[in-house]
Design a protein around this motif. Structure first.
Motif, PDB file in Angstrom:
ATOM      1  N   ARG A  80       0.818  -0.649  -0.186  1.00  0.00           N
ATOM      2  CA  ARG A  80      -0.048   0.016   0.337  1.00  0.00           C
ATOM      3  C   ARG A  80       0.809   1.341   0.119  1.00  0.00           C
ATOM      4  N   GLU A  84       0.250   3.771  -3.234  1.00  0.00           N
ATOM      5  CA  GLU A  84      -0.465   5.324  -2.637  1.00  0.00           C
ATOM      6  C   GLU A  84       0.815   6.347  -2.459  1.00  0.00           C
ATOM      7  N   ASP A 129     -10.292   8.683  -3.677  1.00  0.00           N
ATOM      8  CA  ASP A 129     -10.129   7.639  -3.995  1.00  0.00           C
ATOM      9  C   ASP A 129     -10.282   7.498  -5.896  1.00  0.00           C
ATOM     10  N   LEU A 145      -4.520  -0.806  -7.171  1.00  0.00           N
ATOM     11  CA  LEU A 145      -4.790   0.125  -5.642  1.00  0.00           C
ATOM     12  C   LEU A 145      -6.655  -1.085  -5.291  1.00  0.00           C
ATOM     13  N   ARG A 149      -7.432  -1.797  -1.815  1.00  0.00           N
ATOM     14  CA  ARG A 149      -8.623  -1.468  -0.987  1.00  0.00           C
ATOM     15  C   ARG A 149      -9.282  -2.546  -0.794  1.00  0.00           C
ATOM     16  N   THR A 192       1.057  11.136   2.629  1.00  0.00           N
ATOM     17  CA  THR A 192       0.877   9.847   2.364  1.00  0.00           C
ATOM     18  C   THR A 192       1.513   9.088   3.338  1.00  0.00           C
TER      19      THR A 192
END
Length: 217
Positions: A80, A84, A129, A145, A149, A192
């Motif tokens: 992640r 991200e 998102d 992604l 999620r 982030t």
């Protein structure tokens, strides 16, 4: 909707919501009957879930919902972070500043002392998102992604509600959105990183509390 898509959507929702917890046996005959589909579309649905790592096959006809523990969560967050942080940087360079500024403003108005406020927050995160996906304009990155999620829904269900952490998360997302709106790729990635570090720490602490309570019961 195809029968396999319908079966997949139902099983996915039940796994993510905890109706089908880790270790649940998904016997082919029983699940096909329960979902009102034949075995072929059920197998297609289970195959998609297996590809996403949400179920594992114990035998040709028996599948179980995959387990998830602290090590799994750490590994998920390793991926992640890579995805991200990169996405935030790209969004700052490529995204609509107006869209992210609007999200930041919306987050500034969130009030978490009522259920409606929490619903508003989650709706804004869904917008965030989607805006990230639009901004990066990279099908490979957005596909990765989406997979992450999908697993995060399960992870969040395992953690206890923490009002302080939720409030901090609102502020962290606001900073990320503000940085992207300003076109500051470095700050967007750093914000982030901090958000994900704090989220992981909170989830692992919650799991530890749950295990302690279960041991004392």
């Amino acid at each position: 909707m195809r029968a396999s898509d319908r079966a997949y959507a139902t099983l996915l929702d039940e796994i993510q919501s905890g109706i089908l917890p880790p270790g649940t046996v998904l016997a082919e005959t029983e699940q096909a009957s329960r979902l009102g589909v034949s075995r072929t579309p059920l197998r297609e649905a289970l195959g998609r879930l297996a590809a996403a790592g949400l179920v594992v096959q114990q035998s040709p006809r028996v599948t179980v919902v995959s387990a998830i523990d602290a090590d799994d969560i750490r590994e998920l967050f390793e991926l992640r972070r890579a995805l991200e942080e990169t996405a935030a940087q790209l969004a700052a360079l490529r995204g609509s500043r107006t869209a992210f500024a609007a999200i930041a403003t919306g987050l500034d108005d969130v009030r978490l002392d009522a259920a409606a406020g929490r619903d508003t927050y989650y709706a804004l995160i869904a917008r965030f998102d989607a805006a990230i996906d639009d901004a990066v304009a990279n099908d490979y990155l957005t596909a990765a992604l989406r997979t992450v999620r999908t697993h995060l829904v399960r992870v969040r269900r395992l953690a206890r509600d923490n009002p302080d952490r939720l409030a901090a998360s609102v502020a962290e997302h606001r900073l990320i959105a503000t940085a992207i709106a300003a076109g500051d790729a470095e700050l967007a990635a750093h914000a982030t990183h901090i958000h994900l570090h704090n989220a992981l720490s909170s989830i692992l602490a919650s799991l530890d509390e749950n295990h302690t309570d279960q041991g004392a019961a």
